[in-house]
Scaffold this motif. Structure first.
Motif, PDB file in Angstrom:
ATOM      1  N   GLU A  68      85.069  79.911  65.109  1.00  0.00           N
ATOM      2  CA  GLU A  68      85.157  80.080  63.495  1.00  0.00           C
ATOM      3  C   GLU A  68      85.662  79.022  63.072  1.00  0.00           C
ATOM      4  O   GLU A  68      86.899  78.664  63.287  1.00  0.00           O
TER       5      GLU A  68
ATOM      6  N   ASN B  59      75.363  90.168  58.798  1.00  0.00           N
ATOM      7  CA  ASN B  59      76.198  89.304  57.963  1.00  0.00           C
ATOM      8  C   ASN B  59      75.481  88.002  57.817  1.00  0.00           C
ATOM      9  O   ASN B  59      74.539  87.651  58.561  1.00  0.00           O
TER      10      ASN B  59
ATOM     11  N   GLU C  81      75.442  89.733  64.789  1.00  0.00           N
ATOM     12  CA  GLU C  81      75.869  90.976  65.384  1.00  0.00           C
ATOM     13  C   GLU C  81      75.014  90.745  66.920  1.00  0.00           C
ATOM     14  O   GLU C  81      73.752  90.544  67.032  1.00  0.00           O
TER      15      GLU C  81
ATOM     16  N   LYS D 189      72.520  81.762  55.677  1.00  0.00           N
ATOM     17  CA  LYS D 189      73.687  81.415  55.087  1.00  0.00           C
ATOM     18  C   LYS D 189      73.671  81.704  53.436  1.00  0.00           C
ATOM     19  O   LYS D 189      72.448  81.249  53.230  1.00  0.00           O
TER      20      LYS D 189
ATOM     21  N   ALA E 190      80.453  84.269  65.320  1.00  0.00           N
ATOM     22  CA  ALA E 190      81.086  85.176  65.338  1.00  0.00           C
ATOM     23  C   ALA E 190      80.839  86.165  63.960  1.00  0.00           C
ATOM     24  O   ALA E 190      81.044  87.335  64.132  1.00  0.00           O
ATOM     25  N   SER E 191      79.707  85.702  63.281  1.00  0.00           N
ATOM     26  CA  SER E 191      79.186  86.573  62.171  1.00  0.00           C
ATOM     27  C   SER E 191      78.059  86.993  62.519  1.00  0.00           C
ATOM     28  O   SER E 191      77.396  87.902  61.831  1.00  0.00           O
TER      29      SER E 191
ATOM     30  N   PHE F  64      75.011  84.143  58.014  1.00  0.00           N
ATOM     31  CA  PHE F  64      75.244  83.374  59.070  1.00  0.00           C
ATOM     32  C   PHE F  64      76.362  82.236  58.763  1.00  0.00           C
ATOM     33  O   PHE F  64      76.219  81.381  57.862  1.00  0.00           O
ATOM     34  N   THR F  65      77.720  82.188  59.363  1.00  0.00           N
ATOM     35  CA  THR F  65      78.514  81.058  59.297  1.00  0.00           C
ATOM     36  C   THR F  65      78.736  80.448  60.734  1.00  0.00           C
ATOM     37  O   THR F  65      78.909  79.268  60.732  1.00  0.00           O
ATOM     38  N   SER F  66      78.999  81.073  61.559  1.00  0.00           N
ATOM     39  CA  SER F  66      79.238  80.814  62.883  1.00  0.00           C
ATOM     40  C   SER F  66      78.652  82.176  63.876  1.00  0.00           C
ATOM     41  O   SER F  66      78.228  83.099  63.256  1.00  0.00           O
TER      42      SER F  66
ATOM     43  N   HIS G 262      71.135  88.059  62.352  1.00  0.00           N
ATOM     44  CA  HIS G 262      72.075  87.403  61.302  1.00  0.00           C
ATOM     45  C   HIS G 262      71.224  87.625  60.069  1.00  0.00           C
ATOM     46  O   HIS G 262      69.875  87.322  60.072  1.00  0.00           O
TER      47      HIS G 262
END
Length: 812
Positions: free
Chosen positions: A545, A44, A53, A152, A50-51, A46-48, A149
């Motif tokens: 997040e 995914n 892997e 962004k 949490a995104s 990257f935003t944080s 990741h």
């Protein structure tokens, strides 16, 4: 997934080892290759954290080479994505705990320690596949973590199912080569060893137990087979936890009769690896090697050699058990030269070739070992652990000795949270003296400097963290996200400040308050963040997040944060834009479409309060659970489209009511299955448009005239309404992003409500009601024949043709 799946060949064999293992007199060193793989996962943007892997690997003991084979490939619509754009993939590596990453260069919360990690960026070499390799020579054993990741993105909000999305899949594979049969050295014993000419080095290991204050490796009686080479042509290297590297602690034994290497702050409960490497090839080198470990728990007591390897030193069970056969019985037992002597004293020191098991070690421990107080572990929840100090939390720190405490973080279970520490000085306890309490937090062993004026918490092999409080600043905090598991030691000392630095205090006992605990996230991610508990296979970890433009590991970076006025404006726009449904409701009520009007009111109500509850900032108002509001908002929006198009079809009342009820039930089911699917909107819309098209076609054929029959209906109602609805759908599907969401979505509300006002058909009245309002039919002619009844409302396309007779037959 096996390496041969998805059309990929098996991974290449690992690189040849540079480190060679020589033959031990009793056994051989063998290389064993192990292979580990993980299932591919979709990456995914990257935003944080949490995104990102996360992948978890375990590197076994005695590993000399670890090779990560990083495979990345594209997919689009179930096939290879040859036309997908190339996007760089960043992979992070860290030993002991997940990596703490910051690709957006945001600010970390105050008093936060950022552990270091390795970083690799993968670029594309083939249209749909790329590979990368990350080699680690002599890696640290235990847990290793990988985080990957994509960069962004621009925050585009895409409708699910509108087009085939490009997916980037990542699969790491680990290949390790480890040594079997590494010779084990035992404290207090020495062995005779030879490095043959065809070998370059020999590797040993020794276990360092708890309460060890010093590790000394000694190499003596060195000789070589080449008479032209003088001295001992070897280099001695030592490293804890893994075989030595080129930059490990080392000493050149060329001109030394007794070659020594010391570690004054050894790690406890760890293997130490000793490498003896030749500097000249094709020469046989003979030497004697031994290890001395100073046990600080028994200072100033002469101990026997056998006492150094008793279970009291927490040696592994493979070393033998008391009362039974031991591997030590097969070794040559000799004494060790006392460390710390000068060259002349060493040359005269006695090195007996063979001694009995009862020989006494000539070294007496002169290093004092301070008692270590344990802590009580109280588990409250996942990553919520408090460590209580016995007879605490207030601690007295005397001037003449440190106070040392230990906390234990359980492997794997505790490394996914945040270790917090708070130290506060009771200023009234120092009686006005300029006292400074220094705390050192170290992993693996306590670090208490023998120099009372030193405030360092680091050594050559260990990195520590400093906490400092005094009368001016009496409180300090420390946070370590994703801490390494094992034992952490806290050493507290009190020193008095002077003009020249620090000195030992006299007759002043400082009192401090120490609080240590484990939390999932830093400050629960604050006001503008949400702490999420994540899982990768059997490993749990937590991450923040952020929302409302806040960023950072703990959602404390407000560089791009939304102001309160901006949050209020966006909330008001999204909520008040739903008032555009008031005109369609009034039109529906005036045209006696009461059921349709109730649907529009339902949509307006729940859309307003759903967006009031869906805001990312603090301007939030929820009248019920978020999930209920979201479901009702989506259902109301789809039902508004459904009832409007069915009403435009001008069907019989009983058929229309059946379709209304059937649509409500089917849409509820579809939203429960997938609330964001494209066909949840397109499906009912296309089906309703199909029904409307069939109804209009039947009327056109029956009348032999286009329906609706008047050009005014097409120009002033249907065409504008269709254009507005089409423009609204285009904005929703192609223009909406995270940055412009609040005003683009508000425009969507207004356009959809406006299109309903244009597309909703006019009132449906029976013929009798029309005559009552002054609409008089044409005068009837006498005689037989056909009579054409004309109604102005029907000509405008305002009357249901099923309720008005177009052709009638009269008889004479």
């Amino acid at each position: 997934m096996s390496p041969g799946m998805r059309g990929f060949p098996p991974p290449p064999p690992p690189l040849l080892l540079l480190l060679a293992c020589c033959l031990h007199p009793l056994s051989e060193c063998l290389f064993v290759t192990d292979y580990f793989t993980r299932t591919p996962r979709k990456l995914n943007a990257f935003t944080s954290f949490a995104s990102a892997e996360l992948f978890h690997f375990h590197v076994p003991e005695d590993t000399v080479v670890a090779v990560w084979n990083l495979i990345t490939f594209k997919e689009q619509g179930g096939s290879f994505g040859d036309h997908c754009p190339d996007r760089d993939i960043t992979v992070y590596f860290r030993s002991g705990a997940p990596p703490v990453i910051n690709p957006l260069h945001t600010r970390f919360p105050t008093d936060t320690i950022v552990p270091e990690s390795f970083t690799v960026t993968l670029t594309w070499t083939l249209p749909n596949r790329t590979t990368g390799v990350f080699n680690v020579t002599n890696p640290l054993l235990g847990d290793w973590f990988l985080a990957a990741h994509l960069p962004k993105d621009k925050g585009k909000i895409s409708v699910k199912g509108l087009y085939e999305e490009c997916q980037y899949l990542f699969q790491p594979q680990l290949i390790v080569q480890r040594l079997i049969g590494i010779p084990v050295l035992y404290p207090g014993y020495v062995i005779d060893q030879m490095i043959p000419g065809h070998n370059r080095s020999v590797l040993y290991k020794v276990f360092v137990p708890s309460y060890s204050s010093r590790v000394t490796v000694q190499l003596s009686d060195c000789s070589n087979s080449n008479r032209t080479v003088r001295g001992c042509p070897v280099v001695l290297k030592v490293r804890p936890k893994a075989p030595p590297l080129h930059n490990s602690s080392r000493t050149d034994c060329r001109d030394q009769w007794l070659c020594e290497l010391h570690d004054g702050t050894p790690f406890w409960q760890q293997w130490y690896y000793i490498l003896v490497e030749k500097t000249i090839r094709n020469v046989n080198v003979n030497f004697r090697v031994g290890v001395h470990i100073r046990d600080c728990s028994k200072p100033a007591i002469s101990r026997s050699v056998s006492a150094l390897v008793t279970p009291k030193l927490n040696m592994p069970q493979s070393f033998g058990s008391p009362g039974g056969p031991s591997i030590l019985d097969t070794l040559i037992v000799t004494g060790l030269a006392p460390p710390g002597l000068n060259d002349s004293e060493r040359s005269s020191a006695e090195w007996p070739s063979q001694e009995g098991p009862g020989q006494r070690d000539t070294v007496s421990g002169g290093h004092q070992c301070w008692p270590i107080r344990p802590t009580l572990r109280n588990e409250l929840d996942t990553f919520s652990v408090h460590f209580y100090i016995f007879f605490g939390p207030n601690i007295s720190v005397p001037p003449d000795r440190p106070a040392v405490f230990v906390i234990n973080l359980v492997p794997v279970l505790d490394s996914g949270g945040v270790l917090n520490m708070e130290l506060k000085l009771n200023t009234s306890s120092v009686k006005g003296e300029n006292v400074t309490v220094i705390g050192c937090l170290n992993h693996g062993m306590p670090l208490v400097s023998s120099d009372n004026t030193s405030i360092r918490c680091e050594s050559e092999t260990s990195v520590g963290f400093l906490l400092l409080v005094n009368s001016t600043s009496n409180i300090t905090r420390l946070r370590i996200p994703y801490p390494q598991t094992g034992n952490w030691y806290i050493s507290l000392r009190s020193l008095c400040s002077t003009d020249y630095g620090y000195e030992e205090c006299t007759n002043v006992t400082a009192e401090v308050y120490l609080r240590t605990y484990l939390t999932p996230c830093i400050n629960e991610c604050g006001t503008y963040g949400q702490c999420k508990l994540l899982r990768t296979n059997n490993y749990l970890y937590a991450a923040c997040e952020c929302k409302a433009g806040w960023n950072g590991w703990g959602c404390t970076d407000n560089l791009e944060a939304y102001s309160y006025s901006f949050q209020l404006l966006s909330t008001l726009l999204l909520c008040l834009s739903n008032l555009m449904f008031v005109p369609p409701v009034a039109i529906a009520i005036r045209s006696e479409y009461l059921l349709e009007a109730s649907v529009y009111i339902f949509t307006m109500f729940f859309s307003t309060f759903y967006h009031a509850c869906d805001q990312p900032g603090i301007v939030v108002f929820c009248i019920m659970e978020y999930d209920v509001l979201q479901f009702c908002d989506f259902l109301g929006s789809l039902m508004s489209v459904w009832v409007t198009v069915i009403a435009m079809a001008r069907l019989q009342p009983i058929i229309k009511q059946i379709l209304y009820l059937l649509g409500a039930m089917l849409l509820s089911m579809a939203l429960q299955l997938d609330r964001h699917g494209l066909w949840n909107l397109l499906g009912p819309s296309l089906f309703a448009l199909g029904i409307m098209a069939i109804a209009w076609t039947v009327r056109t054929i029956r009348r032999r005239h286009c329906y609706p029959p008047t050009w005014k209906r097409w120009v002033f109602y249907l065409f504008p309404g269709t254009v507005i609805a089409t423009f609204a759908v285009a904005l929703y599907a192609f223009v909406e992003t995270e940055e412009n969401y609040f005003y683009i979505h508000s425009i969507w509300h207004m356009l959809i409500a406006g299109s309903v006002g244009f597309l909703l058909p006019p009132t449906t009245r029976p013929e009798g009601a029309a005559n009552a309002k002054g609409v008089v039919p044409l005068p009837r002619k006498r005689g037989c024949g056909y009579r054409l009844c004309v109604n102005e409302h029907e000509e405008m396309g305002l009357v249901d043709p099923s309720l008005v007779s177009v052709n009638s037959i009269c008889s004479s």
